[in-house]
Scaffold this motif. Structure first.
Motif: not given
Ligand code: FE2
Ligand code: FE2
Length: 324
Positions: A149-153, A220-231
């Motif tokens: 669900v978060p990946l919809c964003r 995780t940290e880089q992916s969250m910065q890129w917003k391809i991982k949201r949590h």
């Protein structure tokens, strides 16, 4: 590196301007589209993420596909067929999303069947009884929903848009699993025992679906910065546990974790750690079904060679006819 052009041509924008534009797009929650410039790392990480997701959808057809011929009624058989077919569809949307990043689908398939790319560890566990069909729908699709669900964003447009439809179908999958288990729980004691036994086997592997604990998840940290991982993995795992506990209660089953208790102070359930050495063994290729899953996929690919050849020959003929 900056290479300002005397003409001031906006198309000749330098690398830092491109990076700036990318960063601004991410920061303002806009989407990156396939035609946009993106850093190599972003492209590579996304291809890996989307391919791994696509492979999971396709391999994920096997544990439940195992029960199609033995479903106990026509109704259950048609529901299960539709569900497994949905998973094939999810795989296809996702391979298409990976192709918009320049990946080649044939190459991704090769990487899967040669064992170079991974899929979700959960699909390396066997489905031993028909209750597993219900538990997979409830817990495995349920965990997938928490993840997806978060990946919809997702900041990458094609992936985020594919996820919207995938998530709608996953919700149906979860409900069908839960409804199947409800029916079994209203049945005989043997059926109730079968449900509980399946829950006991799938609970820990379902928790592992969120990946290793945050302090052991270096990307995780880089992916969250890129917003391809949201949590983070641990946030999603907590959300899944909190969501599942009342559902288990309504169903009349328990989870095999004596440490699972409500913590009023945190406003969340406390729970024990899954056995991470088992997780590492399964993703390392030593789960109960790794070899069988990949061998089945490889055989299906090889047996489908004539279909691909026929499709190419047909497309070529049509092109020739259009030209003549
Ligand atoms: Fe799916
Ligand atoms: Fe699903």
């Amino acid at each position: 590196m900056t290479t300002a052009t005397p003409s001031g041509d906006p198309l000749a924008a330098d690398a830092s301007a491109l990076q700036q534009h990318f960063d601004d797009t991410i920061a303002s929650d806009q989407r990156i589209e396939p035609r946009d410039w993106m850093p190599d790392g972003y492209r590579k990480t996304l291809i890996r993420q989307i391919a791994q997701h696509a492979h999971s959808e396709i391999i994920g057809m096997q544990p439940e596909g195992n029960w199609i011929t033995r479903a106990p009624s026509l109704r259950r058989k048609s529901i299960l067929l539709a569900k497994v077919q949905d998973e094939a569809g999810h795989g296809l949307y996702l391979y298409s999303a990976a192709e918009t990043l320049g990946a080649d689908r044939a190459d991704l398939t090769d990487q899967l069947i040669s064992g170079k790319q991974k899929y979700s560890s959960i699909f390396n566990y066997p489905s031993l009884t028909f209750a597993d069909v219900g538990v997979i729908g409830w817990l495995v699709d349920g965990a997938a929903i928490c993840n997806q669900v978060p990946l919809c964003r997702s900041s990458f447009g094609p992936y985020g848009r594919a996820m919207i439809r995938v998530c709608k179908e996953e919700s149906f999958h979860q409900r069908q699993g839960y409804e199947l288990l409800m029916s079994m729980m209203r049945g005989t004691q043997a059926q109730r025992d079968m449900v509980q036994e399946a829950v006991d086997r799938w609970w820990w592997p379902a928790l592992m679906m969120f990946g290793p604990p945050d302090d052991r998840s270096p990307n995780t940290e880089q992916s969250m910065q890129w917003k391809i991982k949201r949590h983070t993995n641990d946030e999603l795992r907590q959300r899944f546990v909190d969501m599942s506990v009342p559902q288990a209660k309504a169903l009349g089953v328990t989870f095999p974790d004596p440490a699972l208790v409500w913590n009023a102070e945190r406003g969340h359930h406390d729970f024990d750690e899954p056995d991470w050495s088992e997780f590492m063994a399964v993703i390392g290729g030593n789960g109960a079904c790794n070899v069988e899953r990949v061998a089945n996929r490889r055989a299906a690919h090889e047996e489908g060679e004539w279909v691909r050849a026929a499709a190419v020959a047909f497309a070529n003929r049509q092109r020739e006819e259009a030209q003549s």
